[in-house]
Design a protein around this motif. Sequence first.
Motif, PDB file in Angstrom:
ATOM      1  N   VAL A  64       9.574   5.816   2.333  1.00  0.00           N
ATOM      2  CA  VAL A  64      10.431   5.211   1.702  1.00  0.00           C
ATOM      3  C   VAL A  64      11.009   4.328   3.201  1.00  0.00           C
ATOM      4  CG1 VAL A  64      12.753   4.624   0.998  1.00  0.00           C
ATOM      5  CG2 VAL A  64      10.932   5.710  -0.405  1.00  0.00           C
ATOM      6  N   PRO A  65      11.647   5.079   4.422  1.00  0.00           N
ATOM      7  CA  PRO A  65      12.237   4.499   5.483  1.00  0.00           C
ATOM      8  C   PRO A  65      11.059   3.376   5.971  1.00  0.00           C
ATOM      9  CG  PRO A  65      12.513   6.614   5.540  1.00  0.00           C
ATOM     10  CD  PRO A  65      11.539   6.599   4.359  1.00  0.00           C
ATOM     11  N   MET A  66      10.085   3.584   6.095  1.00  0.00           N
ATOM     12  CA  MET A  66       8.601   2.750   6.400  1.00  0.00           C
ATOM     13  C   MET A  66       8.912   1.462   5.423  1.00  0.00           C
ATOM     14  SD  MET A  66       4.629   3.242   6.808  1.00  0.00           S
ATOM     15  CE  MET A  66       4.739   4.882   7.176  1.00  0.00           C
ATOM     16  N   ALA A  67       8.891   1.477   4.290  1.00  0.00           N
ATOM     17  CA  ALA A  67       8.713   0.450   3.343  1.00  0.00           C
ATOM     18  C   ALA A  67       9.975  -0.355   3.378  1.00  0.00           C
ATOM     19  CB  ALA A  67       8.418   0.884   1.991  1.00  0.00           C
ATOM     20  N   LEU A  68      11.308   0.289   3.486  1.00  0.00           N
ATOM     21  CA  LEU A  68      12.382  -0.428   3.500  1.00  0.00           C
ATOM     22  C   LEU A  68      12.679  -1.272   4.775  1.00  0.00           C
ATOM     23  CD1 LEU A  68      14.844   2.168   1.915  1.00  0.00           C
ATOM     24  CD2 LEU A  68      13.880  -0.026   0.919  1.00  0.00           C
ATOM     25  N   LEU A  69      12.393  -0.625   6.040  1.00  0.00           N
ATOM     26  CA  LEU A  69      12.622  -1.200   7.201  1.00  0.00           C
ATOM     27  C   LEU A  69      11.514  -2.447   7.510  1.00  0.00           C
ATOM     28  CD1 LEU A  69      13.322   1.596   9.406  1.00  0.00           C
ATOM     29  CD2 LEU A  69      14.733  -0.369   8.990  1.00  0.00           C
ATOM     30  N   SER A  70      10.302  -2.277   6.966  1.00  0.00           N
ATOM     31  CA  SER A  70       9.304  -3.152   6.899  1.00  0.00           C
ATOM     32  C   SER A  70       9.848  -4.398   6.233  1.00  0.00           C
ATOM     33  CB  SER A  70       7.717  -2.782   6.378  1.00  0.00           C
ATOM     34  OG  SER A  70       7.458  -1.623   7.317  1.00  0.00           O
ATOM     35  N   SER A  84       8.612   7.757  10.037  1.00  0.00           N
ATOM     36  CA  SER A  84       8.624   6.933   8.956  1.00  0.00           C
ATOM     37  C   SER A  84       9.337   5.623   9.344  1.00  0.00           C
ATOM     38  CB  SER A  84       9.079   7.370   7.744  1.00  0.00           C
ATOM     39  OG  SER A  84       8.794   6.504   6.754  1.00  0.00           O
ATOM     40  N   ALA A  85      10.469   5.910   9.701  1.00  0.00           N
ATOM     41  CA  ALA A  85      11.436   4.576  10.367  1.00  0.00           C
ATOM     42  C   ALA A  85      10.929   3.829  11.475  1.00  0.00           C
ATOM     43  CB  ALA A  85      12.612   5.219  10.491  1.00  0.00           C
ATOM     44  N   VAL A  86      10.420   4.652  12.416  1.00  0.00           N
ATOM     45  CA  VAL A  86       9.600   3.908  13.452  1.00  0.00           C
ATOM     46  C   VAL A  86       8.203   3.166  12.993  1.00  0.00           C
ATOM     47  CG1 VAL A  86       7.989   4.362  15.691  1.00  0.00           C
ATOM     48  CG2 VAL A  86      10.084   5.827  15.203  1.00  0.00           C
ATOM     49  N   LEU A  87       7.545   3.402  12.258  1.00  0.00           N
ATOM     50  CA  LEU A  87       6.630   2.598  11.470  1.00  0.00           C
ATOM     51  C   LEU A  87       6.970   1.816  10.806  1.00  0.00           C
ATOM     52  CD1 LEU A  87       4.254   5.406  10.610  1.00  0.00           C
ATOM     53  CD2 LEU A  87       3.801   3.942  12.400  1.00  0.00           C
ATOM     54  N   GLY A  88       8.216   1.575  10.106  1.00  0.00           N
ATOM     55  CA  GLY A  88       9.007   0.614   9.309  1.00  0.00           C
ATOM     56  C   GLY A  88       9.234  -0.705  10.406  1.00  0.00           C
ATOM     57  N   VAL A  89       9.595  -0.574  11.498  1.00  0.00           N
ATOM     58  CA  VAL A  89      10.080  -1.318  12.543  1.00  0.00           C
ATOM     59  C   VAL A  89       8.632  -1.892  13.285  1.00  0.00           C
ATOM     60  CG1 VAL A  89      10.911  -1.929  14.759  1.00  0.00           C
ATOM     61  CG2 VAL A  89      12.106  -0.220  13.175  1.00  0.00           C
ATOM     62  N   ALA A  90       7.746  -0.906  13.462  1.00  0.00           N
ATOM     63  CA  ALA A  90       6.401  -1.295  13.971  1.00  0.00           C
ATOM     64  C   ALA A  90       5.733  -2.182  13.008  1.00  0.00           C
ATOM     65  CB  ALA A  90       5.625  -0.120  14.034  1.00  0.00           C
ATOM     66  N   THR A 114       0.956  -1.134  -0.014  1.00  0.00           N
ATOM     67  CA  THR A 114      -0.051   0.004  -0.076  1.00  0.00           C
ATOM     68  C   THR A 114       0.889   1.204  -0.057  1.00  0.00           C
ATOM     69  OG1 THR A 114      -0.248  -0.082   2.345  1.00  0.00           O
ATOM     70  CG2 THR A 114      -1.956  -1.072   1.316  1.00  0.00           C
ATOM     71  N   LEU A 115       2.054   1.384   0.360  1.00  0.00           N
ATOM     72  CA  LEU A 115       2.976   2.305   0.591  1.00  0.00           C
ATOM     73  C   LEU A 115       3.560   2.345  -0.916  1.00  0.00           C
ATOM     74  CD1 LEU A 115       4.881   1.729   4.008  1.00  0.00           C
ATOM     75  CD2 LEU A 115       2.768   3.351   3.589  1.00  0.00           C
ATOM     76  N   VAL A 116       3.917   1.285  -1.385  1.00  0.00           N
ATOM     77  CA  VAL A 116       4.642   1.216  -2.864  1.00  0.00           C
ATOM     78  C   VAL A 116       3.681   1.955  -3.862  1.00  0.00           C
ATOM     79  CG1 VAL A 116       5.648  -0.141  -4.499  1.00  0.00           C
ATOM     80  CG2 VAL A 116       6.461  -0.387  -2.201  1.00  0.00           C
ATOM     81  N   GLY A 117       2.445   1.544  -3.792  1.00  0.00           N
ATOM     82  CA  GLY A 117       1.531   1.773  -4.840  1.00  0.00           C
ATOM     83  C   GLY A 117       1.754   3.504  -5.172  1.00  0.00           C
TER      84      GLY A 117
END
Length: 512
Positions: free
Chosen positions: A316-322, A373-379, A154-157
Amino acid sequence: MSSEHPATSRPEIRPWAALWSLVLGFFMILVDTTIVSVANPSIMEGLDTTMVATLWATSAYLLAYAVPLLITGRLGDRFGPRRVYLVGLTVFTLSSLACGLSGTIEALIIARVFQGFGAAVMTPQTMAVITRIFSPRNRGSAMAVWGITAGVATLVGPILGGVLLDGFGWEWIFFINVPVGIVGFVLAMRFVPRLETHAHQLDWIGVLLSAAGMFMLVFGIQEGESYDWGVIWGPISVWSLIVLGVVVLVLFVVWQRVQRGEPLLPLEIFRDRNFSVGSTAITMVGLSVTSMSLPLIFYYQLVRGLTPTQSALMLVPMALLSASLARPVGKLIDRTDPRRIATFGLTLVGIGTLLYFFLLRPDTPLWLLLVPSAVLGVANACMWGPLASITTFSLAPELAGAGSGVYNTSRQIGAVLGSAAIAALMQGRITAELGGDAASGVSGAGGAGGHEGGAGGAAALPELLHDGFAAAMGQSLLLPVAAILLGAVISLWFAPRPEKTRTHPVDIPADA
């Protein structure tokens, strides 16, 4: 019981190869729930149509995707998840081609209906296959990959949509699915095993009741903002349609309980405490994740003046860390009790979203906005996989399709609720912060309409409106914070996984 096609010898089952084959298709269909959002202005111009008609291209897809999930999940149990998945992938790929070739908005909307239906046929099979081919001790890693695919897609879209739109034109957000669909079909044919089917009788009354109830409920919630929550046609209002949808769904549940044949939705799956808790929690996740992105995209574009692609790149940090943490967290799920991992992930999503609430100011350095965004990636890595794993852990193989249908339906219902609620809340907060006249001007320029990402390409607001608009977007984020923290509380009711099944291998039929 039988297999989809009996074979003379037992083939080698390669669970991870099958998983990655299915994830490719699952990723593609979820990307298509958001990829169109940034292309709405271009589609409107290219097909010489109105914004309302253009937004129906998104609504049609979401409706056709959400409504049949209960039914299509059961089809996999009856006809085999591999066969049903391939049928859905074929429909999705061909309709994607038709979308790109559409010369009118009517043709595009019809093609998007078929595309959404293909997605609905595919989605439950992906989860059902994982449940059946992975041993319980390895299923956590697999579910982590499956779950994080739902979060990242949903983030990459919007990112992929912006790149294709800038480089090739709106048609290519659909054409890109054709080669991916062909590759996905070949991989699924090669690696996804034929599994046992179960001789279910199709409950036609249940099919009609569930489809009618889901359509009225989802349509009413999804399109309520478009009709100002008033009259749709004649004596039918948005609220009467929603209430009627709920009544029909209650009748559906009653019918599943009293009928003498085989139900479409076996109610015994809700006797599994973890399945019931997980299905409720994922509803909150769908609501939160869907409602979170819209205020952020509006803030980035209308206050900070970023393009759609630049706005999406802030995530992007969210997507990459996820993505990078999915497998390690999956191994942790297999080795430990995933209940607390899920609770931690849900809580961390709330914390990351709350950071946005404090940081959404006109003068906040853009780099600082990469922190939440990075915090949400880990989450996300700690949320999606553990939830899917513990929810489906104890489901019997013959209930895997039905369970997957309920789980994915719950997520989509949450997404629809989130989309409608955030639109209404954003509009209310804009009015409160800017006043009625200014709010009307903002709505005309960018809009807080009830369709995800509708502000693609909107021009930045005048500087004197930045403070009020940024405050309104930040306040709107309290909705996803509340929803996800409620999901964290609900997750506290998860029971431990049954000890006796933690290391037992899954039963793959000899004639698979």
